[in-house]
Design an enzyme around this catalytic site. Structure first.
Site, mmCIF file in Angstrom:
data_model
loop_
_atom_site.group_PDB
_atom_site.id
_atom_site.type_symbol
_atom_site.label_atom_id
_atom_site.label_comp_id
_atom_site.label_asym_id
_atom_site.label_seq_id
_atom_site.Cartn_x
_atom_site.Cartn_y
_atom_site.Cartn_z
ATOM 1 N N GLU A 39 83.036 -43.579 16.768
ATOM 2 C CA GLU A 39 83.958 -42.333 16.807
ATOM 3 C C GLU A 39 83.038 -41.336 17.827
ATOM 4 O O GLU A 39 82.562 -40.675 17.746
ATOM 5 C CB GLU A 39 83.920 -41.737 15.496
ATOM 6 N N LYS A 82 73.152 -46.110 -4.068
ATOM 7 C CA LYS A 82 74.336 -46.504 -3.086
ATOM 8 C C LYS A 82 75.685 -46.418 -4.304
ATOM 9 O O LYS A 82 76.497 -47.033 -3.793
ATOM 10 C CB LYS A 82 74.020 -47.899 -2.774
ATOM 11 N N ASP A 118 68.810 -47.543 5.743
ATOM 12 C CA ASP A 118 69.849 -48.217 4.997
ATOM 13 C C ASP A 118 70.915 -47.699 4.911
ATOM 14 O O ASP A 118 71.166 -46.834 4.258
ATOM 15 C CB ASP A 118 69.169 -48.543 3.557
ATOM 16 N N HIS A 161 90.530 -35.875 19.766
ATOM 17 C CA HIS A 161 90.328 -37.446 19.899
ATOM 18 C C HIS A 161 91.137 -38.208 20.894
ATOM 19 O O HIS A 161 90.956 -39.261 21.343
ATOM 20 C CB HIS A 161 91.046 -37.873 18.546
#
Length: 338
Positions: free
Chosen positions: A26, A156, A232, A329
């Site tokens: 992005e 997580k 991670d 964008h």
């Protein structure tokens, strides 16, 4: 991957003209974070405060009934020194700092909390827990093993427990920005940004059913930072449970903060041997071999949090102006073919 900035940090980490690497598809994220860093630098810097740090592993045991579970847990909690001796055999860096538990029927969910030096500590905490379990089963013979991980860690996954009890680094970033700088760099006003924060971050998150989260896109900055520094990446799940706070000061300036209570990073361990990761850690000043254990990882966490702060500030400012987000964008991401 690009290095963005320059950042100025004050408080628990002092750094000026710091460039922060981010890996992302992005591409508008780079100039957006850089804009947040630029206005914060002009305002005197981002104050970073590390509130707490710990890594957790919860184990799952089973008792004949809840009465026995409660009795044994009371005893286990009183034997901290004995468990620490076992933990010390698993790693010279691991230190047991606390335990918490929940009993469900005859099931014992025992949450073990550790300091893990410069490592994020997943494996260190699991290895320590793996050594504690046989000791518990030998001392309390009517208990039995169910699992090395009980989901009460919580790793997580979105949860309330991590924000309440802590998992990883707990970092607060804050800055007060004058109305003049808000208009000059962010193209908005303090009041407009605070109003949007209330209606988007706070009420919008309530409407969506968000859990301990009130932010615009913290996951974006964390992922970019994690990929660039060998973390991670799955830990952005709990890491992005961050809370923004904004208010207009009596002088008409903008106070803005981003709090990340579940930020899991390490400066050593898996992924850190890659050439580009080593270079990025050195760029950030987080690979000092002479530093005391934990110093490099704490610095890394504060920089990660500051990166999230800058992205939050910049995006919220953009969204106060109709059309600005999409125009950015289109300009920075879209390619047009003849």
């Amino acid at each position: 991957m690009q290095a963005v900035g320059p950042f100025k940090l004050i408080g628990d980490v002092n750094a000026d003209d710091l460039m922060v690497p981010m890996a992302t598809y992005e591409t508008p994220l780079w100039p957006s974070v850089a804009r947040g860093a630029r206005v914060a630098k002009h305002a005197g810097g981002i104050r970073v405060t590390l509130i707490d740090e710990r890594m957790t592993r919860s184990i799952l045991l089973q008792a004949p009934h809840a009465g026995i579970a409660a009795k044994h847990l009371s005893s286990i909690e009183s034997r901290h020194a004995e468990m620490q001796a076992i933990v010390s055999e698993s790693s010279r860096f691991a230190k047991l700092i606390d335990t918490h538990y929940q009993v469900v029927g005859n099931l014992i969910y025992l949450r073990l909390e550790f300091h893990t030096g410069d490592a994020s500590g997943h494996n260190m905490a699991t290895n320590a827990a793996d050594k504690i379990i046989p000791w518990i089963l030998a001392e309390y013979t009517d208990l039995r093993y169910v699992s090395i991980s009980a989901n009460y860690c919580t790793d997580k996954k979105v949860s309330a427990v991590n924000g309440i009890l802590g998992r990883g680094k707990y970092v607060v970033c804050e800055c007060t920005i004058s109305e003049k700088y808000c208009k000059r760099f962010l193209k908005t006003t303090p009041q407009a940004l605070v109003d949007l924060h209330i209606k988007k971050d706070l009420i919008g998150s309530i409407v969506a059913g968000g859990l301990r989260t009130a932010n615009a896109h913290v996951a974006n900055m964390l992922l970019g930072f994690y990929l660039a520094t060998g973390q991670d990446a799955a830990n952005i799940v709990e890491g992005s449970q961050a809370i923004n706070h904004a208010e207009v000061t009596p002088d008409g300036d903008l106070y803005f903060s981003t709090t990340l209570p579940n930020l899991i990073v390490g400066s050593v361990g898996n992924g850190k041997g890659l050439d580009f990761v080593r270079q990025n850690l050195e760029l950030l000043g987080c690979a000092d071999p002479t530093a005391e254990p934990g110093v490099n990882s704490r610095r890394l966490a504060c920089i990660a949090a500051a990166t999230a702060f800058c992205g939050e500030l910049s995006l919220l400012a953009a969204q106060t102006n109709p059309g600005e987000l999409m125009q950015a964008h289109i300009k920075l991401e879209r390619t047009h073919k003849n």
